[in-house]
Write an enzyme that holds these catalytic residues in place. Structure first.
Site, PDB file in Angstrom:
ATOM      1  N   HIS A  60       1.634   1.552 -55.497  1.00 46.85           N
ATOM      2  CA  HIS A  60       2.638   2.542 -55.899  1.00 46.85           C
ATOM      3  C   HIS A  60       2.181   3.173 -57.208  1.00 46.85           C
ATOM      4  CE1 HIS A  60       6.356   4.585 -56.566  1.00 46.85           C
ATOM      5  NE2 HIS A  60       6.526   3.987 -57.715  1.00 46.85           N
ATOM      6  N   ASP A  62       2.757   5.825 -59.852  1.00 48.99           N
ATOM      7  CA  ASP A  62       3.654   6.803 -60.468  1.00 48.99           C
ATOM      8  C   ASP A  62       2.866   7.967 -61.058  1.00 48.99           C
ATOM      9  OD1 ASP A  62       6.289   5.603 -60.182  1.00 48.99           O
ATOM     10  OD2 ASP A  62       5.507   4.003 -61.458  1.00 48.99           O
ATOM     11  N   ASP A 184      10.496   3.797 -54.319  1.00 50.29           N
ATOM     12  CA  ASP A 184      10.942   3.525 -55.692  1.00 50.29           C
ATOM     13  C   ASP A 184      12.108   4.384 -56.194  1.00 50.29           C
ATOM     14  OD1 ASP A 184      10.891   2.068 -58.035  1.00 50.29           O
ATOM     15  OD2 ASP A 184       9.374   3.307 -58.994  1.00 50.29           O
ATOM     16  N   HIS A 430       9.729  10.720 -59.494  1.00 55.25           N
ATOM     17  CA  HIS A 430      10.950   9.973 -59.815  1.00 55.25           C
ATOM     18  C   HIS A 430      10.941   9.375 -61.222  1.00 55.25           C
ATOM     19  CE1 HIS A 430       8.230   7.106 -57.735  1.00 55.25           C
ATOM     20  NE2 HIS A 430       8.649   6.265 -58.644  1.00 55.25           N
TER      21      HIS A 430
HETATM   22 ZN   LIG Z   1       7.758   4.549 -59.280  1.00 51.32          ZN
END
Ligand SMILES: [Zn+2]
Length: 1079
Positions: A60, A62, A184, A430
């Site tokens: 994941h 970001d 997420d 996000h």
């Molecule tokens: Zn995230």
């Protein structure tokens, strides 16, 4: 992807240059597609009589959070977080190449394409092979994994379109994600489900939902469901959705990543540390437990986490062993089968199970992770970044349109536009627009935005100059106009209008309707003339800039006034330029001064549509509209932020994510407001000063049907060491009976009921924060007689905590972290003080029913569009006299020739591939917004886009990267007992749970046999034509072309050219087209 459209098609419809261009992409992809075994056909087989454990290796990544996008990509600043995306992709590719059994999914296109561009041809070919063999699979595929609460649907669609297009251009069919992967984001919107469905996705998985909801869903085997994404679009907005068991983490003890401390699998035969038995036992116990909560004999195990797989071989080596040793037990009777899998292979197994599924019609907001942690603070966190992001969308749309309309396109147009597209894609992440990033990262986002705006400005400047200057009319060639954007108009500051005695103001209208707009220009004097493109001198009004603005210490402006005029009939997708000049004559109205006001009498401002009355203390007390006078007040208050050490739930602090008022304590900003009143022929305003850090201008323009509340909040004082969360509250006598409405990403409205959730009996331990919902654009309430609605100019949190009352959180300043990772208090400062934010609420009140002509909801929809995409102001210094200016330049320009029907929005008009446009049309009313308005509207695309030489059009999925008529989606069957209850608000709990591995599992007939699945022919036609009787008349235009080759295409063309371009839309429908332009 365009290749799957067929190479022949491209040859027929595109120019020779384009053919070459398209072929380059096509041939490669056709070849690779021919050999491709990607997608559902590449899944490892499952075992029918076993529990199949789908191991999904993932990372994941970001797109900015604790570090900036680039810091994450390159892996710098390791002391903040050990995370380097380039190493992840490097090492995953290496590990995948070593063993064809392994699988990996990759999600964030922003990172992937940064990496891709750095690779050698050889490495790119390796990756293509992995993609074509389904070993590396793209999931999600948007530029970033967008937030779902604070994002606007236009930007979400844009960032998916761009990410999917890059995948499509690079990998063809095998690069197209089928599954949404929102693991997420902090809660999930219904509109996001609808968007995924309309993009042709087969399903979506996510990680975070309310802890009570999750418990309930697991206990009743309802964590996987069919989500009805729209109250207007029927099954084409339905999406299979699954809530993951363990967020997106590996089972406890089984994170084999270098970032984790879990034990590897030690299998040395004689090693004293050999732990194979213990590790496999533990794992199998875990999967058996998990399987009890899900309906089929398949479960998904996410193996990864934030920035995992920087040394992928460590993870893979242990996963290989885990799978091997667990499956070896099958020889001794184990009925558990582990396999490398992907979310799409898992979804295929669910589909193949042939069972029915529960349904859901509301959304997953708000998200609570424990009784005192409602993730409702981020709905408002970083209000100025949230507004800047919305400005970015506004400018991107203008940039796309003008780049498409350019008479001559220069080579840098595409790179500039793409940079802006990608920047806006990053902003949707996000931890970007949400305001949940570290301060340094927020500044990096803002900087990226400002660079992107500058890049796109050069496109716009070039196009506007081309359109304005006709060489045959001016000799010698005039100097080019500047078409400058004044970025500080929100504090009435603009160098061009302040420093020049004459200047031109070009208003570019990105809407496909002509609009009337009251324009405000910062000026240093009150004597000006405004001349429109016909030479007419317009009536004007000058209003002083509010004292709270002129007093801003950092405001470097000499503008003391705002010059106001009505720009009428601004052309659709076009512009008008106004000539503004200082004059010697004093206007009839004289020097602007406040209206005389008796301290003892009420103040009224307004027009024939709406009047606002203020009491002697300066507060709003009554509103008159639609023949009713209602007691309605508005005031500012602030919550006292909870503080605590976060070590237990009760000690949670309010922070960037979490909103938690301390024992729900709230304070009034003031009990007396000082006001000044300005009344003129165009606008009436009340300037309110609440206290030393809150002020507001309330205004009603002459022809307006609503009032504007322009608030200015900050610096929020913190000398008392108390964090504060500021709200604007509107109190009415409307009997709303606990019900209110908030929008879903700016589109459909969702019904909210105080202290209630639609699908379970909620216990709310935070009665304020637990009733907050995201307001991307609108919040409303009503009873049988009256309705009150507020439009916002950015995402905010909002609620109705008492009947008749609406509140919106406008700003927050906090002194503690909430311990969800960001590690900083949300304490934004600027110029050494707390950050000041300014914004607008558009306020509507009127009859809820029985209005003459048009409903208030329909009016709100139009204003919502005009608030999102007003005209963009471009300022230019001019050296010409008004007469020269009038004759020499093209001061009115219309980019589309026929206006669209009133409630149809041109959602997208942008250059796509060479000689292609991407266009989207949207019906902006919901079925129930105005029942008198025809449900179906139609228009001719050629009439609308007659500025272009259109050769052909073809409809695509919402993202613009797959032909609609060729695209198939998996279909899932709803539980029979749920189907009767799928109308919003009438949910009834299913009486029967379905037991895993039980022989009594309901085996409903599936629509597609396994054979057709394996041949890659998934799902049923996604958009079966289904119309009620009253729409039969239009169904002919709904016919989808069935062609698969160019010859067929020719045959199937409607006999009438005109009919071919006739578009019909039903409420809330969006239709997307590729428009092919003639050479
Ligand atoms: Zn995230």
């Amino acid at each position: 992807m365009l290749h799957k459209f067929g190479g022949c098609l491209a040859i027929i419809y595109l120019s020779s240059f384009i053919v070459h261009h398209v072929e380059t992409r096509n041939i490669r992809s056709e070849k690779s597609d021919a050999a491709a075994q990607c997608g559902y056909t590449s899944c490892h087989p499952t075992k029918p009589n076993m529990l199949n454990v789908h191991i999904v290796a993932h990372t994941h990544d970001d797109v900015g959070w604790l570090k900036t996008v680039d810091q994450y990509y390159y892996g710098s600043e390791t002391l903040i977080q050990k995370a380097g995306v380039q190493y992840i992709i490097d090492s995953v590719v290496e590990s995948l190449l070593k063993d064809p059994n392994r699988r990996f999914i990759y999600v964030e296109s922003a990172f992937f394409f940064k990496w891709w561009k750095e690779q050698t041809k050889e490495q790119q070919d390796n990756v293509k092979m992995l993609v074509n063999e389904g070993r590396l699979e793209f999931i999600g595929g948007a530029w970033s994994m967008n937030d779902e609460a604070t994002t606007h649907y236009q930007s979400v669609i844009d960032q998916f379109a761009w990410g999917l297009r890059q995948l499509n251009d690079t990998f063809g069919q095998c690069g197209r994600p089928r599954i949404g992967w929102q693991i997420d984001p902090f809660g999930h919107s219904r509109e996001m489900a609808s968007i995924f469905a309309q993009m042709g996705f087969d399903g979506m998985f996510f990680g975070r939902l309310d802890y009570q909801d999750k418990d309930e869903r697991l206990m009743t085997q309802k964590a996987e469901m069919i989500w009805h994404g729209s109250a207007n679009l029927d099954e084409k907005a339905d999406l299979f959705t699954g809530a993951l068991y363990n967020n997106y983490q590996a089972p406890a003890g089984f994170c084999f990543d270098i970032l984790c401390a879990d034990q590897p699998i030690i299998d040395g035969k004689h090693s004293p540390d050999n732990n194979v038995k213990e590790r496999v036992d533990t794992f199998l116990d875990y999967v058996k437990a998990q399987s009890n909560y899900y309906r089929t004999n398949n479960i998904i195990i996410t193996m990864g986490g934030d920035f995992t797989y920087q040394a992928a071989q460590v993870y893979y080596k242990n996963l290989d062993k885990l799978i091997r040793y667990a499956n070896e037990r099958q020889a001794n009777g184990s009925n558990i089968n582990l396999l490398y899998s992907t979310p799409s292979c898992y979804l295929k197994s669910l589909h193949d199970a042939g069972i029915s599924w529960p349904t859901k019609s509301d959304d997953f907001f708000p998200y609570a992770s424990d009784p005192h942690s409602y993730w409702t603070g981020y709905f408002t966190s970083r209000p100025t970044l949230k507004r800047f992001e919305r400005d970015g969308n506004h400018f991107l749309q203008a940039c796309k349109q003008l780049s498409a309309l350019a008479p001559k396109r220069s080579a840098e147009f595409d790179p500039h536009l793409n940079f802006m597209r990608e920047t806006m894609g990053i902003m949707q992440h996000h931890d970007a627009v949400t305001g949940t990033e570290k301060q340094k990262v927020a500044l990096d986002y803002a900087k990226r935005m400002s660079v992107a705006l500058r890049a796109c400005s050069t496109n716009i400047r070039s196009v506007l100059n081309q359109l304005s200057i006709s060489s045959d009319r001016v000799s010698p060639q005039p100097t080019k106009f500047e078409f400058k954007t004044c970025t500080l108009l929100n504090i009435s500051s603009c160098a061009t209008s302040e420093l020049n005695d004459r200047f031109a103001l070009t208003l570019y209208n990105p809407l496909a309707h002509s609009t009337n707009e009251y324009v405000r220009v910062p000026v240093t004097d009150y004597k000006y003339v405004v001349i429109d493109p016909t030479g007419k001198s317009l009536s004007t009004q000058v209003v002083p800039v509010p004292k709270a603005v002129t007093n801003l210490q950092h405001r470097n402006s000499s503008a003391q006034y705002e010059l106001i005029f009505l720009a009428s009939n601004l052309p659709a997708v076009g512009y008008k330029t106004y000539y503004i000049e200082k004059s010697d004559s004093i206007p009839v109205s004289g020097k602007p001064s406040p209206s005389p006001r008796k301290k003892s009498s009420y103040t009224v401002i307004g027009n024939k549509n709406i009047k606002l009355t203020f009491d002697t203390n300066g507060f709003l007390v009554y509103v008159t509209a639609d023949g009713m006078t209602r007691p309605i007040s508005q005031e500012f208050l602030y919550y006292i932020a909870a503080t605590g050490n976060n070590e237990e739930f009760l000690n949670r602090s309010s922070g960037a994510y979490i909103f938690r008022p301390d024992k729900n304590q709230i304070r009034f900003a003031t009990d007396e407001v000082s006001i000044e009143v300005y009344k003129g022929q165009l606008v009436q305003e009340v300037h309110q000063q609440f206290n030393s850090w809150i002020s507001q201008v309330v205004r009603v323009y002459k022809q307006s049907n609503h009032a504007e509340f322009e608030w200015l909040v900050g610096p929020i004082p913190i000398k008392d060491n108390i964090g504060k969360e500021v709200i604007s509250r509107f109190t009415s006598d409307i009997k709303s009976d606990s019900i209110f409405y908030t929008d879903s990403n700016g589109r459909e409205m969702l019904k909210r009921r105080r202290n209630h959730r639609e699908t379970w009996n909620v216990k709310i331990h935070e009665s304020v924060a637990g009733n907050y919902y995201p307001v991307t654009t609108k919040i409303a309430l009503e009873d049988d007689t009256a309705r009150m609605a507020i439009l916002t100019d950015r995402a905010q949190g909002g609620s109705s905590l008492e009947d008749g009352v609406l509140e919106l959180m406008v700003h927050r300043r906090l002194l503690h972290d909430d311990a969800f990772g960001v590690g900083e208090a949300l304490n934004e400062t600027e110029y050494g003080e707390g950050l000041i934010a300014r914004g607008k609420h558009h306020f509507f009140v009127g009859k809820s029913l029985q209005r003459p002509e048009v409903s208030l909801k329909a009016i709100e929809r139009l204003v919502q569009l005009e608030t999102l995409l007003p005209s963009w102001k471009f300022f230019s210094n001019v050296s010409y006299s008004s007469d020269q200016w009038l004759t020499a330049f093209t001061n009115t320009y219309n980019g589309i020739s026929a206006a669209l029907p009133k409630y149809v929005h041109l959602l997208s008009l942008e250059p796509w591939h060479e000689k292609e446009l991407l266009v989207r049309f949207e019906h902006i009313l919901e079925k129930t917004d105005d029942t008198r308005h025809p449900q179906y509207v139609q228009f001719n695309i050629k009439d609308v886009l007659s500025a272009f030489n259109i050769e052909n059009i073809r409809e695509t999925t919402l993202d613009g990267n797959a032909w609609l008529d060729e695209h198939r989606r998996m279909e899932f069957v709803p539980d029979p007992e749920d189907e009767a209850y799928n109308n919003y608000g009438t949910f009834k709990k299913s009486s029967k749970a379905v037991h895993l591995l039980s022989a009594e599992k309901p085996m409903l007939e599936t629509r597609y046999s396994k054979e057709t699945l394996e041949a890659g022919q998934l799902g049923a036609e996604s958009n079966r034509i289904k119309r009620s009787a009253d729409s039969r008349h239009f169904t002919i235009h709904r016919r989808r072309p069935q062609e698969t080759s160019s010859d067929d295409l020719k045959k199937s063309m409607p006999s009438s050219e005109r009919e071919k371009y006739l578009i019909e839309l039903s409420p809330m429908e969006i239709r997307t087209f590729i428009v092919y332009l003639e050479k």
